[in-house]
Design a protein around this motif. Structure first.
Motif, PDB file in Angstrom:
ATOM      1  N   ILE A  94      -9.527   1.479  89.215  1.00  0.00           N
ATOM      2  CA  ILE A  94      -9.898   1.870  90.569  1.00  0.00           C
ATOM      3  C   ILE A  94     -11.415   1.783  90.735  1.00  0.00           C
ATOM      4  CG2 ILE A  94      -9.749   3.682  92.315  1.00  0.00           C
ATOM      5  CD1 ILE A  94      -7.403   4.846  90.648  1.00  0.00           C
ATOM      6  N   LEU A 129     -11.210   1.111  96.548  1.00  0.00           N
ATOM      7  CA  LEU A 129     -11.104   2.288  97.411  1.00  0.00           C
ATOM      8  C   LEU A 129     -12.389   2.413  98.211  1.00  0.00           C
ATOM      9  CD1 LEU A 129      -9.372   4.804  98.123  1.00  0.00           C
ATOM     10  CD2 LEU A 129     -10.643   6.030  96.342  1.00  0.00           C
ATOM     11  N   ASN A 175      -7.346   1.505 100.772  1.00  0.00           N
ATOM     12  CA  ASN A 175      -7.390   0.725  99.537  1.00  0.00           C
ATOM     13  C   ASN A 175      -6.913  -0.701  99.738  1.00  0.00           C
ATOM     14  OD1 ASN A 175      -4.400   0.687  99.145  1.00  0.00           O
ATOM     15  ND2 ASN A 175      -4.655   2.866  98.765  1.00  0.00           N
ATOM     16  N   ASP A 201      -7.869  10.388  99.049  1.00  0.00           N
ATOM     17  CA  ASP A 201      -7.396   9.148  98.423  1.00  0.00           C
ATOM     18  C   ASP A 201      -5.950   8.935  98.838  1.00  0.00           C
ATOM     19  OD1 ASP A 201      -6.637   7.056  96.784  1.00  0.00           O
ATOM     20  OD2 ASP A 201      -7.335   7.956  94.922  1.00  0.00           O
ATOM     21  N   THR A 224      -3.909   6.535  97.759  1.00  0.00           N
ATOM     22  CA  THR A 224      -3.237   5.609  96.838  1.00  0.00           C
ATOM     23  C   THR A 224      -1.765   5.903  96.628  1.00  0.00           C
ATOM     24  OG1 THR A 224      -5.322   5.252  95.668  1.00  0.00           O
ATOM     25  CG2 THR A 224      -3.316   4.603  94.528  1.00  0.00           C
TER      26      THR A 224
END
Length: 294
Positions: free
Chosen positions: A14, A95, A101, A240, A242
């Protein structure tokens, strides 16, 4: 109900960047994190954290042995994850400053699964169990048909989407989970099509399949027969995104296994996903059942 998740196991790299890199551009990353990932592994972690009995099946290289310990630590049975001489699947994730992302995948072990391995694994499960799939491994069509032949229920998250999905026997699937872009592609519609049109097209195309259409900040829509349900998002500060979708799916399935209704399951899944996006990371961001269920 037991869950067999035959899915991807990845090593995530990442990179935190100001913006998603453009063609021909070189961009400095402000951080680099190596962690566990793969939609399959993330969904298994979510199922386990939600309190479900989940077995993960897949394939990794020697570089991915740390993933076994991590998944086991969450309560996932990893006895059906095989090892081979090649590399574990990889995901390169950018990111950006808006917490969105962009992901590049390398199949690795996810592309080295064999039908013989699938047969050996499915032989350990029965019609009381559910097979959970994504679109990051090979032989998805074989998995669906063989699982249904054993009387198992099948859930597939059709991500990432590509035109090969159109040849899958999705009419056999019990629950189909797609986002708006995946749903539009499967429905043969333009990406600008309305959520309602995408949902209605999929419900009409797969009348025996429950459709779960996730639409980002707009929440999600459920469609099956004459039933339509909308669930909004659980508002939190985003750190985040993700593993948001994987958390949502894991908690939705776990909720149904606990005996909750579709409406309750969608509510709990939305709460779990909201908590996940408020934290950095993938598996590590997925909340425990005590944080979600009443």
């Amino acid at each position: 109900m037991r869950f067999l998740n035959y899915g991807s196991v990845n090593i995530d790299l990442i990179f935190t960047v100001d913006h998603i890199v453009k063609g021909g551009e070189t961009l400095q990353s402000t951080s680099l994190v190596r962690s566990a990932g793969g939609k399959g592994a993330n969904q298994s972690a979510a199922l386990a954290k939600a309190g479900s009995e989940v077995f993960h099946a897949g394939k990794i290289g020697e570089d991915g042995l740390f993933l076994l310990e991590l998944l086991s630590g969450y309560g996932v049975d990893v006895s059906h994850i095989r090892r081979y001489a090649g590399s574990t699947g990889q995901a390169l994730i950018q990111l950006d400053a808006q917490k969105q992302n962009a992901i590049i995948l390398y199949g690795g072990g996810n592309s080295a699964i064999t039908k013989q391995e699938i047969d050996q694994t499915l032989a350990c499960f029965t019609g009381d169990d559910m097979l959970v799939l994504q679109h990051e491994i090979v032989h998805i069509d074989y998995l669906i048909t063989q699982a249904k032949a054993r009387g198992m229920k099948v859930c597939i998250n059709l991500a990432p989407y590509d035109p090969s999905a159109l040849s899958l026997p999705l009419q056999l699937v019990d629950l189909l989970v797609v986002n708006e872009l995946e749903g539009a592609g499967l429905a043969g519609l333009d990406e600008s099509a309305s959520f309602s049109l995408i949902l209605e097209t999929l419900v009409g195309s797969y009348p025996d399949t429950q459709i779960l259409l996730t639409v980002g900040k707009e929440g999600c829509w459920y469609g099956f027969k004459d039933k339509r349900i909308h669930q909004g998002i659980y508002e939190t500060k985003v750190a985040d995104t993700t593993a948001a979708g994987d958390t949502f799916i894991g908690y939705y399935l776990a909720s149904l296994a606990r005996g909750y209704s579709v409406e309750q399951g969608l509510s709990y899944a939305s709460k779990a996903a909201g908590l996940a996006v408020s934290r950095p990371g993938a598996m590590a961001s997925i909340p425990r059942k005590e944080e979600v269920f009443d």
